[in-house]
Design a protein around this motif. Structure first.
Motif, PDB file in Angstrom:
ATOM      1  N   ASP A  25     141.074  92.514 -45.385  1.00 21.50           N
ATOM      2  CA  ASP A  25     142.122  92.856 -46.342  1.00 21.50           C
ATOM      3  C   ASP A  25     142.788  91.554 -46.789  1.00 21.50           C
ATOM      4  O   ASP A  25     143.486  90.908 -46.011  1.00 21.50           O
ATOM      5  CB  ASP A  25     143.123  93.787 -45.642  1.00 21.50           C
ATOM      6  CG  ASP A  25     144.272  94.212 -46.545  1.00 21.50           C
ATOM      7  OD1 ASP A  25     144.454  93.584 -47.605  1.00 21.50           O
ATOM      8  OD2 ASP A  25     144.982  95.164 -46.182  1.00 21.50           O
ATOM      9  N   ALA A  27     145.103  91.245 -49.051  1.00 21.78           N
ATOM     10  CA  ALA A  27     146.310  91.561 -49.837  1.00 21.78           C
ATOM     11  C   ALA A  27     147.264  90.367 -49.930  1.00 21.78           C
ATOM     12  O   ALA A  27     147.822  90.088 -50.988  1.00 21.78           O
ATOM     13  CB  ALA A  27     147.026  92.759 -49.239  1.00 21.78           C
ATOM     14  N   HIS A  28     147.432  89.655 -48.808  1.00 21.01           N
ATOM     15  CA  HIS A  28     148.399  88.552 -48.798  1.00 21.01           C
ATOM     16  C   HIS A  28     147.748  87.198 -49.052  1.00 21.01           C
ATOM     17  O   HIS A  28     148.442  86.188 -49.113  1.00 21.01           O
ATOM     18  CB  HIS A  28     149.130  88.507 -47.455  1.00 21.01           C
ATOM     19  CG  HIS A  28     150.043  89.666 -47.275  1.00 21.01           C
ATOM     20  ND1 HIS A  28     151.379  89.623 -47.595  1.00 21.01           N
ATOM     21  CD2 HIS A  28     149.800  90.920 -46.839  1.00 21.01           C
ATOM     22  CE1 HIS A  28     151.917  90.801 -47.351  1.00 21.01           C
ATOM     23  NE2 HIS A  28     150.987  91.605 -46.893  1.00 21.01           N
ATOM     24  N   MET A  55     138.724  93.677 -49.568  1.00 20.57           N
ATOM     25  CA  MET A  55     139.674  94.311 -50.492  1.00 20.57           C
ATOM     26  C   MET A  55     140.946  93.488 -50.659  1.00 20.57           C
ATOM     27  O   MET A  55     141.207  92.558 -49.894  1.00 20.57           O
ATOM     28  CB  MET A  55     140.035  95.708 -49.989  1.00 20.57           C
ATOM     29  CG  MET A  55     140.693  95.732 -48.634  1.00 20.57           C
ATOM     30  SD  MET A  55     141.966  96.982 -48.462  1.00 20.57           S
ATOM     31  CE  MET A  55     143.302  96.333 -49.420  1.00 20.57           C
ATOM     32  N   THR A  57     145.006  93.487 -53.075  1.00 20.35           N
ATOM     33  CA  THR A  57     145.908  94.195 -53.985  1.00 20.35           C
ATOM     34  C   THR A  57     146.218  93.307 -55.190  1.00 20.35           C
ATOM     35  O   THR A  57     146.132  92.077 -55.097  1.00 20.35           O
ATOM     36  CB  THR A  57     147.215  94.590 -53.262  1.00 20.35           C
ATOM     37  OG1 THR A  57     148.052  95.263 -54.186  1.00 20.35           O
ATOM     38  CG2 THR A  57     147.969  93.400 -52.712  1.00 20.35           C
ATOM     39  N   THR A  59     149.197  93.644 -56.521  1.00 15.89           N
ATOM     40  CA  THR A  59     150.660  93.743 -56.615  1.00 15.89           C
ATOM     41  C   THR A  59     151.379  92.486 -56.126  1.00 15.89           C
ATOM     42  O   THR A  59     152.588  92.396 -56.238  1.00 15.89           O
ATOM     43  CB  THR A  59     151.185  94.935 -55.789  1.00 15.89           C
ATOM     44  OG1 THR A  59     150.843  94.720 -54.414  1.00 15.89           O
ATOM     45  CG2 THR A  59     150.621  96.244 -56.259  1.00 15.89           C
ATOM     46  N   LYS A  60     150.656  91.545 -55.569  1.00 12.52           N
ATOM     47  CA  LYS A  60     151.343  90.358 -55.027  1.00 12.52           C
ATOM     48  C   LYS A  60     151.080  89.145 -55.928  1.00 12.52           C
ATOM     49  O   LYS A  60     151.799  88.959 -56.896  1.00 12.52           O
ATOM     50  CB  LYS A  60     150.932  90.151 -53.575  1.00 12.52           C
ATOM     51  CG  LYS A  60     151.274  91.393 -52.734  1.00 12.52           C
ATOM     52  CD  LYS A  60     150.991  91.227 -51.274  1.00 12.52           C
ATOM     53  CE  LYS A  60     150.997  92.535 -50.523  1.00 12.52           C
ATOM     54  NZ  LYS A  60     152.254  93.265 -50.519  1.00 12.52           N
TER      55      LYS A  60
END
Ligand SMILES: Cc1ncc(COP(=O)(O)O)c(C=O)c1O
Length: 250
Positions: A25, A27-28, A55, A57, A59-60
């Motif tokens: 992940d 995401a960050h 995966m 995101t 949104t960041k």
């Protein structure tokens, strides 16, 4: 939450040894870590071929909505027919798609500028600078030296005070308590951006230095809040923060 970075080469080694699947992940880390901003796989130069599901995101770093999953054709086909979103959710709107495409282009340098690369470098420098300076002042800072998430330990009792005091001094911070972290592992969670200037970071460090000293938030300064409380019996709840702010900054 910990500001750590996974040891991806070691996880890949274990995955191969035990014939496991690997799900990463980002995401960050997408748009934040690695020389090209491609995340942990870029940071450790492992490539992505050993990652079964990758995966992230939007949104960041992308300042948009939604996210992505990349995997083998079989997995993606399975997700397409079995997950909720392809059947029931709205598809992403064109402005959001454009925001993602433009951000990706800046990160990759396809916009013809070095802005993306510079921002990724600046983010790394900001993270190292803030972490190092807080540690020098005696704060307990969690995590990897280059991680842009900088969690700073503050005791459970002092956490609300530190939050209010920082606000009184003009800095809004995010504090984290249980159940997001273990009961006694309360902390401030700074999320650095490439757009933070040195002056802004210095200001936060300076204010936290003064508050942390009084609040016993530093490893090497255990006495000052107790001393302050002994001298100033806090009479009523309302106004305490102001009183404390006056004590520190007045
Ligand atoms: C590790 C991790 N994965 C995925 C997400 C999902 O992010 P979002 O719901 O903003 O797309 C988050 C959100 O903070 C996250 O921390």
């Amino acid at each position: 939450m910990e500001g750590t970075i996974v040891n991806l080469p070691e996880v890949i080694r274990l995955k191969k040894k035990y014939k496991a699947y690997l799900y990463v992940d980002e995401a960050h880390s997408i748009g934040a870590l690695g020389p090209n901003g491609k995340g942990v796989a870029d940071l450790f130069k492992t490539g992505t071929k050993d990652i079964d599901i990758l995966m992230g995101t939007f949104t960041k770093s992308f300042a948009a909505f939604g996210g992505y999953i990349s995997a083998s054709k079989e997995i993606i086909n399975h997700l397409r027919v079995s997950s909720h979103s392809p059947c029931y959710a709205q598809s992403m709107s064109p402005p959001v798609m454009q925001q993602i495409a433009s951000t990706l282009s800046v990160i990759q340098g396809h916009d013809g500028t070095a802005e993306g690369k510079m921002k990724i470098q600046r983010l790394r420098q900001n993270a190292v600078y803030m972490r190092e300076n807080l540690q020098k002042l005696g704060f307990h800072v969690y995590g990897h030296p280059e991680c842009p998430i900088v969690p700073v330990k503050v005791s459970l009792i002092c956490l609300p005070w530190v939050s209010r005091m920082m606000q009184a001094a003009g800095v809004s911070i995010v504090v984290v308590g249980s159940p997001a972290v273990a009961f006694f592992e309360t902390r401030i969670r700074f999320c650095l951006s490439a757009s933070h200037s040195r002056q802004q970071i210095d200001k936060v460090i300076d204010i936290l230095d003064q508050i942390g000293h009084v609040m016993c938030a530093k490893k090497n300064k255990p006495d000052s809040f107790a001393e302050y409380r002994a001298k100033n019996m806090l009479r009523h709840r309302k106004g305490n923060y102001i009183e404390m702010a006056d004590f520190i900054f007045g």
